[in-house]
Motif scaffolding. Structure first.
Motif, PDB file in Angstrom:
ATOM      1  N   GLU A 168      -9.657  -5.313  -5.755  1.00  0.00           N
ATOM      2  CA  GLU A 168      -8.469  -5.091  -4.937  1.00  0.00           C
ATOM      3  C   GLU A 168      -8.855  -5.344  -3.485  1.00  0.00           C
ATOM      4  O   GLU A 168      -9.851  -4.817  -3.000  1.00  0.00           O
ATOM      5  CB  GLU A 168      -7.964  -3.660  -5.121  1.00  0.00           C
ATOM      6  N   ASN A 192      -6.049   4.452  -3.923  1.00  0.00           N
ATOM      7  CA  ASN A 192      -6.086   3.415  -4.951  1.00  0.00           C
ATOM      8  C   ASN A 192      -7.351   3.497  -5.790  1.00  0.00           C
ATOM      9  O   ASN A 192      -7.313   3.255  -6.997  1.00  0.00           O
ATOM     10  CB  ASN A 192      -5.942   2.033  -4.321  1.00  0.00           C
ATOM     11  N   GLU A 193      -8.480   3.837  -5.179  1.00  0.00           N
ATOM     12  CA  GLU A 193      -9.718   3.981  -5.953  1.00  0.00           C
ATOM     13  C   GLU A 193      -9.550   5.042  -7.030  1.00  0.00           C
ATOM     14  O   GLU A 193      -9.928   4.844  -8.174  1.00  0.00           O
ATOM     15  CB  GLU A 193     -10.895   4.335  -5.037  1.00  0.00           C
ATOM     16  N   GLY A 251      -6.785   6.025  -8.390  1.00  0.00           N
ATOM     17  CA  GLY A 251      -5.846   5.504  -9.388  1.00  0.00           C
ATOM     18  C   GLY A 251      -6.501   4.527 -10.339  1.00  0.00           C
ATOM     19  O   GLY A 251      -6.265   4.558 -11.552  1.00  0.00           O
ATOM     20  N   TRP A 252      -7.352   3.654  -9.809  1.00  0.00           N
ATOM     21  CA  TRP A 252      -8.023   2.671 -10.673  1.00  0.00           C
ATOM     22  C   TRP A 252      -9.060   3.337 -11.559  1.00  0.00           C
ATOM     23  O   TRP A 252      -9.223   2.959 -12.720  1.00  0.00           O
ATOM     24  CB  TRP A 252      -8.643   1.542  -9.854  1.00  0.00           C
ATOM     25  N   SER A 278       0.857  -1.191   0.000  1.00  0.00           N
ATOM     26  CA  SER A 278       0.000   0.000   0.000  1.00  0.00           C
ATOM     27  C   SER A 278       0.889   1.235   0.000  1.00  0.00           C
ATOM     28  O   SER A 278       2.078   1.167   0.298  1.00  0.00           O
ATOM     29  CB  SER A 278      -0.910   0.001   1.221  1.00  0.00           C
ATOM     30  N   ALA A 313      -5.213   4.715   2.091  1.00  0.00           N
ATOM     31  CA  ALA A 313      -4.748   3.738   1.102  1.00  0.00           C
ATOM     32  C   ALA A 313      -5.878   3.362   0.143  1.00  0.00           C
ATOM     33  O   ALA A 313      -5.688   3.321  -1.075  1.00  0.00           O
ATOM     34  CB  ALA A 313      -4.209   2.494   1.800  1.00  0.00           C
ATOM     35  N   ARG A 314      -7.069   3.116   0.669  1.00  0.00           N
ATOM     36  CA  ARG A 314      -8.215   2.745  -0.173  1.00  0.00           C
ATOM     37  C   ARG A 314      -8.602   3.891  -1.107  1.00  0.00           C
ATOM     38  O   ARG A 314      -8.777   3.692  -2.305  1.00  0.00           O
ATOM     39  CB  ARG A 314      -9.413   2.345   0.681  1.00  0.00           C
ATOM     40  N   MET A 361      -4.537  -7.801  -6.027  1.00  0.00           N
ATOM     41  CA  MET A 361      -5.319  -7.331  -7.167  1.00  0.00           C
ATOM     42  C   MET A 361      -5.722  -8.520  -8.012  1.00  0.00           C
ATOM     43  O   MET A 361      -4.886  -9.343  -8.356  1.00  0.00           O
ATOM     44  CB  MET A 361      -4.452  -6.367  -7.993  1.00  0.00           C
TER      45      MET A 361
END
Length: 75
Positions: free
Chosen positions: A37, A55-56, A58-59, A3, A51-52, A20
């Motif tokens: 993920e 990443n959300e 980014g995705w 992370s 962290a969540r 992932m």
């Protein structure tokens, strides 16, 4: 993968790594891509939300890139 959060005193490489999964499914007219993920609940509570959320975002960005690429290739 590990992370990532901006500011923390934690050694992020010692935190549990995230997992992932990519799932492809043939559907009428194409292929459905599902991304999953997981592992956020195993992280130190002080970094789980950041962290969540990071990443959300980014995705969302990467999935939009994939969509644009596929639309361009299918013209």
């Amino acid at each position: 993968w590990p992370s990532y959060v901006e500011k923390t005193e934690l050694d992020l490489l010692k935190q549990p790594w995230l997992t992932m999964e990519y799932h492809l499914k043939e559907v009428s007219g194409g292929t459905e891509l599902t991304l999953i993920e997981s592992g956020f609940d195993q992280l130190d509570p002080s970094i789980q939300v950041e962290a969540r959320e990071g990443n959300e975002g980014g995705w969302d960005f990467q999935l939009e890139n994939i969509r644009k690429y596929l639309e361009r290739e299918n013209k």
